[in-house]
Structures are given as C-alpha cells and as structure tokens.
Design an enzyme around this catalytic site. Structure first.
Site, PDB file in Angstrom:
ATOM      1  N   LYS A 210       0.839  -1.203   0.000  1.00 37.20           N
ATOM      2  CA  LYS A 210       0.000   0.000   0.000  1.00 37.20           C
ATOM      3  C   LYS A 210       0.875   1.254   0.000  1.00 37.20           C
ATOM      4  O   LYS A 210       0.661   2.167  -0.780  1.00 37.20           O
ATOM      5  CB  LYS A 210      -0.897  -0.029   1.235  1.00 37.20           C
ATOM      6  CG  LYS A 210      -1.755   1.183   1.424  1.00 37.20           C
ATOM      7  CD  LYS A 210      -2.663   0.979   2.614  1.00 37.20           C
ATOM      8  CE  LYS A 210      -3.077   2.288   3.226  1.00 37.20           C
ATOM      9  NZ  LYS A 210      -3.878   2.095   4.439  1.00 37.20           N
ATOM     10  N   GLU A 216      11.018  -4.830   3.112  1.00 35.49           N
ATOM     11  CA  GLU A 216      11.006  -6.250   2.735  1.00 35.49           C
ATOM     12  C   GLU A 216      10.469  -6.430   1.320  1.00 35.49           C
ATOM     13  O   GLU A 216      11.047  -7.143   0.493  1.00 35.49           O
ATOM     14  CB  GLU A 216      10.117  -7.061   3.696  1.00 35.49           C
ATOM     15  CG  GLU A 216      10.642  -7.186   5.116  1.00 35.49           C
ATOM     16  CD  GLU A 216      10.206  -6.061   6.027  1.00 35.49           C
ATOM     17  OE1 GLU A 216       9.854  -4.958   5.519  1.00 35.49           O
ATOM     18  OE2 GLU A 216      10.216  -6.261   7.260  1.00 35.49           O
ATOM     19  N   GLY A 267      -4.038  -2.067   6.195  1.00 36.46           N
ATOM     20  CA  GLY A 267      -3.385  -3.260   5.647  1.00 36.46           C
ATOM     21  C   GLY A 267      -4.014  -4.557   6.126  1.00 36.46           C
ATOM     22  O   GLY A 267      -4.363  -5.433   5.326  1.00 36.46           O
ATOM     23  N   ARG A 268      -4.203  -4.694   7.443  1.00 37.49           N
ATOM     24  CA  ARG A 268      -4.708  -5.968   7.984  1.00 37.49           C
ATOM     25  C   ARG A 268      -6.192  -6.178   7.705  1.00 37.49           C
ATOM     26  O   ARG A 268      -6.729  -7.249   7.964  1.00 37.49           O
ATOM     27  CB  ARG A 268      -4.415  -6.040   9.479  1.00 37.49           C
ATOM     28  CG  ARG A 268      -4.959  -4.878  10.284  1.00 37.49           C
ATOM     29  CD  ARG A 268      -4.360  -4.856  11.676  1.00 37.49           C
ATOM     30  NE  ARG A 268      -4.718  -3.671  12.447  1.00 37.49           N
ATOM     31  CZ  ARG A 268      -4.066  -2.524  12.430  1.00 37.49           C
ATOM     32  NH1 ARG A 268      -3.016  -2.379  11.638  1.00 37.49           N
ATOM     33  NH2 ARG A 268      -4.442  -1.501  13.182  1.00 37.49           N
ATOM     34  N   GLU A 354      -2.615  -6.525  16.244  1.00 38.78           N
ATOM     35  CA  GLU A 354      -2.159  -5.210  15.785  1.00 38.78           C
ATOM     36  C   GLU A 354      -3.272  -4.169  15.965  1.00 38.78           C
ATOM     37  O   GLU A 354      -3.014  -2.996  16.169  1.00 38.78           O
ATOM     38  CB  GLU A 354      -1.711  -5.276  14.321  1.00 38.78           C
ATOM     39  CG  GLU A 354      -0.836  -4.109  13.916  1.00 38.78           C
ATOM     40  CD  GLU A 354      -0.086  -4.342  12.611  1.00 38.78           C
ATOM     41  OE1 GLU A 354       1.125  -4.566  12.659  1.00 38.78           O
ATOM     42  OE2 GLU A 354      -0.719  -4.302  11.552  1.00 38.78           O
ATOM     43  N   HIS A 385      -2.893 -33.404  19.308  1.00 36.13           N
ATOM     44  CA  HIS A 385      -1.697 -34.214  19.582  1.00 36.13           C
ATOM     45  C   HIS A 385      -0.516 -33.331  19.940  1.00 36.13           C
ATOM     46  O   HIS A 385       0.627 -33.796  19.941  1.00 36.13           O
ATOM     47  CB  HIS A 385      -1.377 -35.075  18.364  1.00 36.13           C
ATOM     48  CG  HIS A 385      -2.502 -36.001  18.012  1.00 36.13           C
ATOM     49  ND1 HIS A 385      -2.535 -37.317  18.396  1.00 36.13           N
ATOM     50  CD2 HIS A 385      -3.672 -35.772  17.360  1.00 36.13           C
ATOM     51  CE1 HIS A 385      -3.656 -37.869  17.965  1.00 36.13           C
ATOM     52  NE2 HIS A 385      -4.376 -36.949  17.336  1.00 36.13           N
ATOM     53  N   LYS A 500      11.281  -0.515  13.574  1.00 39.95           N
ATOM     54  CA  LYS A 500      11.650  -0.181  12.182  1.00 39.95           C
ATOM     55  C   LYS A 500      12.729   0.902  12.176  1.00 39.95           C
ATOM     56  O   LYS A 500      13.702   0.819  11.434  1.00 39.95           O
ATOM     57  CB  LYS A 500      10.427   0.387  11.452  1.00 39.95           C
ATOM     58  CG  LYS A 500       9.583  -0.630  10.733  1.00 39.95           C
ATOM     59  CD  LYS A 500       8.636   0.115   9.785  1.00 39.95           C
ATOM     60  CE  LYS A 500       7.328  -0.608   9.643  1.00 39.95           C
ATOM     61  NZ  LYS A 500       6.303   0.165   8.962  1.00 39.95           N
TER      62      LYS A 500
HETATM   63  C1  G6Q Z   1      -1.289  -3.627   8.683  1.00 41.95           C
HETATM   64  C2  G6Q Z   1      -0.025  -2.944   8.849  1.00 41.95           C
HETATM   65  C3  G6Q Z   1       1.167  -3.646   8.235  1.00 41.95           C
HETATM   66  C4  G6Q Z   1       1.300  -3.440   6.724  1.00 41.95           C
HETATM   67  C5  G6Q Z   1       2.669  -3.930   6.272  1.00 41.95           C
HETATM   68  C6  G6Q Z   1       2.861  -3.804   4.792  1.00 41.95           C
HETATM   69  O1  G6Q Z   1      -2.348  -3.198   9.044  1.00 41.95           O
HETATM   70  O2  G6Q Z   1      -0.159  -1.648   8.430  1.00 41.95           O
HETATM   71  O3  G6Q Z   1       1.200  -5.015   8.512  1.00 41.95           O
HETATM   72  O4  G6Q Z   1       0.276  -4.094   6.051  1.00 41.95           O
HETATM   73  O5  G6Q Z   1       3.663  -3.223   6.952  1.00 41.95           O
HETATM   74  O6  G6Q Z   1       2.698  -2.486   4.392  1.00 41.95           O
HETATM   75  P1  G6Q Z   1       2.629  -2.083   2.882  1.00 41.95           P
HETATM   76  O7  G6Q Z   1       1.410  -2.690   2.283  1.00 41.95           O
HETATM   77  O8  G6Q Z   1       2.591  -0.589   2.867  1.00 41.95           O
HETATM   78  O9  G6Q Z   1       3.877  -2.622   2.225  1.00 41.95           O
END
Ligand code: G6Q
Length: 530
Positions: A210, A216, A267-268, A354, A385, A500
C-alpha cells in the site's frame, strides 16, 4: 467531537464483575443440557455460533447487551461503514482516516453505506475483471504467446497474511493449472525457495504494498526482477503493482497493470480489496471473487443488528470480553477443524493483536484495564496431539473459539471402520468442546479434568469462497467491536514503528562496516545514535 465510553464507564460493568464472581458452572450435573446447547445458538450468514459451552447465563447476556448499548457499539460500526473518521486519537496527532474496508464488498445492495468508497472499489474490480479476461483469453501472455499459470504474490504483514490464508483456504477450488506462491520475509531464502525451479516465463508477479515503501517488499521485488531478467524475461511484462495511488510503486510504465487501494483501507483489513482479490481472481476466477465478497458483505450487514443474541460478530466480541476482562483469560486460541484454514490463525493474530494490542484510549488516556488478548491457534485434530494437554489440564486458562464445517471441500473421503474421515473430524471437534466444558472427576488426581474451560463453536456447512468471505468479515467485525468496547483506536499501529526506526539505524551503521564482527558493533553503536 465524539467521545465514546469504554466498558469501564458503563453501568453494566460492576454488575458483570459481580456475575464473574460465580460464573455458570458447566461441570455441575444437569447444567450443560441439550436444551442449553440448542438454545445458546446464534444464526448468521453461512455460520451458526454455538455458545452453550461458555460460562454465561441469560443474565450475563442481558448485561452484555446493556454494555453494547451503552458503548454504542453498533452505532459506531454503522458510522464506520458510512465513512466517519474512526482512525484517530482525540487531542493528539494521529492518522485521522476513515475506515472503509467494508466498502470493498458493499456491492450487492442498491445503496452502499459509503457510495464514494464503494465506487472506487468497483472501478478496481472492473479493471481486475478485464485483466482476468485477458489472461484467460490469452490477450495477456508471455513473449512466446504462452499463458500465465503461476502468480508470485510479494508483500508482507497486511499485504501478505490475509491473502495467504485465503488462498490456502480456497486452493481446493483453483482453476486448472493455476498456482500462487508467496514471498514475504526479507530473509533471502524465502524468495529463493519460491524462485528456485519455478518456470518464470509463465509467471506473473504481483508486488503488493500500500505504501510502496516497505523494505522487505521492495527488496524482494528487486530479487524477483533480477531473477526474471536472468531468465531472459522483461519484468514489465510480468509484474503487477497493487498499491496506493501515487505511492512510489505507482509507476505504470514498470508494470503490466497497476491496481489501487486507498488510505481508508488498513493493511490488515485489506483482504477484500485488490490486495486479496488480484491473487484470488487469478487463482479461482472472477466469479469466485464475487462469491467471496458477497459472503463478507452479508456478514457486514448482519453486524448492524442491535440485538446481541442475533448479531454473530457482536456476540462473539462480547463473549470474548466476558472471558478476557471478567473471567481473566489472557489468551484466545482459534482452532479450526479444517486443514485448509491452517494459516487463518496467523492472519487473525495480526488482525486482532495489531488492532487491539493498545494501552491508551481514543482520548489518549491510559486504559486501566486489559485490551486485546494474545491470539494463537492451529488446526484440529493436529493440535490435539500437540498442545491440548495444556488446554485440558494446564494451570493456564485459555478461551477457545472452534471453527468447523459439516462437509469437506474436495469430496474425496471414504468409510474406514464404519465412519468417514469428515465424520471423525467433526466428532473430535464436538468431543473437545464438551470435554473442555464438563471435565471429568477421577480419584487419581493426574487423570482429573477440571472442566469449565469456556469455548464457542463457529459452525458452517462447507468452506467455500462465500463462507470464507463471511468468516473473514465475522472476525474483522468482532475485532472492531472489541476495539470500540475497549475504546482503543483499532486502526493504527504505532507500536511497530520503533523497531523499524532502530533497524534502519543499524543498517546505516552496517553500511560503514566491512569487517567480521560489524554486526555487534553496529548493534551497540546504534543505541547511542541520536
Ligand atoms: C497492517 C499494517 C502492516 C502493513 C505492512 C505492509 O495493518 O499496516 O502489517 O500491512 O507493513 O505495508 P505495505 O502494504 O505498505 O507494504
């Protein structure tokens, strides 16, 4: 400016505390009756919620209803869906955003709750449909004119966990020959494990971020682009971008197609946006994407009912609060009796922890009570198990949400010793729910089961795209309701920033180091860097 109540400010709080002194005893003979199990059931889209094995009574439910009313939980949910700025901390600088993930699936009624946001979602879906048609017809193909059969989804956190868990849940329904792979970790072995041996010439790469700035994902994109070039391929013919409009990734010249998500979709909570649907559409086809979205939309609509006994997400949220805040259970295990849901708990860990792992209220004041629990889980029967010993006899009390289905997905099963494997699965599920609730006495203390381990059962017919959408939305709404009740901002994630920042400082220090042992020096040096 809206000031919401937290559960502590509610009249029902003290009465609930009183009830928690002597909660309903599931172990007492005659208490856990078939009538109770049938009565404590809430029907919703695609699922029934069975909560007879919870330590609550009609009186507790009435008080939880009063709590929901006083905190205006449904009213806040309705406001969220209609575009009120809910992602904020009053009186302090904060994200100040609308929270409109529900708009991504609000497509099945004439009047969506927030028409402008739904319009944007529809625009992206129309683009996706066209793209999928072109992949299908061969209009989009590789340089040799061959079709694409693989897709690598590159993303992390919210741009990975939801899509990955949904793909795993629904891979049984894939279009013939289609496969999706995921790369998330900056550990180069993650990318290498996917890239090694894959026919890249027939592979699309969806870069999902986003912000377009995530370390990463950007590193992994470079690794994948290099692999494409080494295979003699043009990355611009293979790579898709799923990102925020005008993010650094928003550069259509570098991508075969670009799909957009918006600031109001966290994001989540983004699995029903293009973050999830591009991958899902490639794997299953556009028709299944619509099924998935419709399942979620039905659950969103059901979450607007005021009566907690008929509103499954709200009831699940309040039962969770009863266990966590009143019966003092610190963790929640989500245990799906469905192998296909083997990554679902990992998605919920992020979505729940989160969102609600917070210590201040939406007015910046300290909470003064417990917010979100630790969430974990693995599929049954495997878990039986592994860690169920602790669930049954441990000193740690764990609240449990079971998820089960009457039918299996693939229709491949057989009778062995008089029953099918699906029957064995469901029998184990029901048996665990009961055993945890009623326990068992024994003169040998080591064979004693205390019982009164509260659990709910979310039961559906079959895990399909539609029921997966409903399940996802059930948990999203549950998490949102709990956040409202605790009066926390469930939609930001300041708690991930500090690590971060320090990692970037250590990386800067490492750039100056060529020698062995530089890691430790960098680590130490970073502590002193202003
Ligand atoms: C979710 C967080 C986080 C995010 C990641 C990836 O709610 O904001 O997990 O989704 O850090 O972010 P980008 O989509 O910006 O790469």
């Amino acid at each position: 400016m809206e000031q919401w109540k937290s559960l502590l400010d509610c009249e029902a709080f003290a009465a609930l505390q009183q009830c928690a002194q002597s909660p309903f005893d599931l172990t007492r003979p005659g208490n856990l009756t078939p009538e109770r199990l049938l009565h404590f059931r809430c029907s919703g889209p695609e699922f029934d919620l069975h909560y007879g094995c919870q330590r609550l009574t009609g009186e507790v439910l009435d008080l939880l209803q009063a709590l929901a009313d006083e905190c205006q939980l449904v009213q806040q949910f309705r406001q969220m869906r209609r575009g009120t700025v809910m992602n904020r901390i009053h009186g302090w600088p904060s994200e100040e955003r609308q929270v409109l993930h529900t708009a991504c699936r609000d497509l099945f009624t004439e009047v969506p709750a927030c028409a402008p946001a739904t319009k944007l979602a529809q625009k992206e879906l129309a683009k996706l449909r066209t793209f999928l048609d072109e992949v299908e017809s061969g209009a989009v193909c590789n340089r040799k004119g061959e079709s694409f059969v693989n897709l690598i989804h590159v993303g992390i956190g919210g741009s990975d966990l939801g899509p990955r868990s949904i793909y795993e849940a629904l891979r049984a329904y894939r279009k013939k020959g289609r496969q999706v792979f995921f790369i998330s970790n900056v550990d180069p072995d993650d990318a290498a494990a996917v890239l090694d041996g894959l026919d890249l010439s027939r592979t699309l790469v969806s870069v999902v971020s986003k912000s377009g700035t995530t370390l990463e994902t950007l590193s992994n994109e470079i690794l994948v682009r290099q692999a494409l070039r080494q295979a003699g391929l043009d990355p611009a013919r293979h790579c898709l971008a799923v990102t925020g409009e005008s993010s650094p990734l928003d550069n259509p010249e570098r991508y075969l197609r670009s799909f957009y998500m918006y600031d109001s979709i966290g994001g989540r909570f983004s699995s029903t946006s293009v973050v999830g649907t591009v991958m899902l559409g490639f794997a299953l086809g556009y028709g299944q994407v619509l099924e998935f979205l419709e399942g979620a939309a039905r659950m969103d609509a059901a979450a607007e009912g005021e009566n907690i006994r008929a509103n499954m997400p709200l009831l699940l949220a309040l039962v969770g609060i009863w266990n966590h805040n009143f019966l003092a259970m610190p963790t929640l295990a989500v245990l799906p009796y469905s192998q296909a849901l083997h990554r679902f708990a990992a998605h919920l860990q992020q979505c729940d922890m989160e969102s609600n792992g917070k210590s201040v209220q939406r007015n910046g004041q300290e909470l003064g009570f417990q917010s979100g629990p630790v969430v974990w889980g693995e599929p049954g029967t495997n878990g039986q198990h592994a860690f169920y010993q602790l669930l049954h006899q441990g000193t740690e009390q764990v609240a449990i949400e079971f998820i089960g289905f009457k039918e299996n997905q693939r229709g491949r099963d057989m009778e062995i010793h008089g029953t099918r494997s699906q029957q064995k699965l469901v029998a184990n599920l029901l048996a665990q729910s009961l055993a945890l609730a009623i326990g068992k006495d024994d003169e040998n203390p080591n064979k004693r089961f205390a019982g009164n381990r509260p659990n709910s059962l979310v039961m559906g017919e079959r895990l399909t795209a539609r029921s997966m959408g409903a399940l996802l939305a059930l948990y999203e709404a549950k998490i949102v309701f709990q956040g409202f009740c605790w009066n926390v901002n469930s939609f930001d994630q300041e708690g991930v920033q500090l690590g971060k920042v320090l990692a970037n400082r250590i990386l800067s220090a490492m750039q100056g180091e060529g020698e062995e042992g530089g890691l430790e020096n960098a680590f130490l040096g970073a502590v002193g860097i202003e």
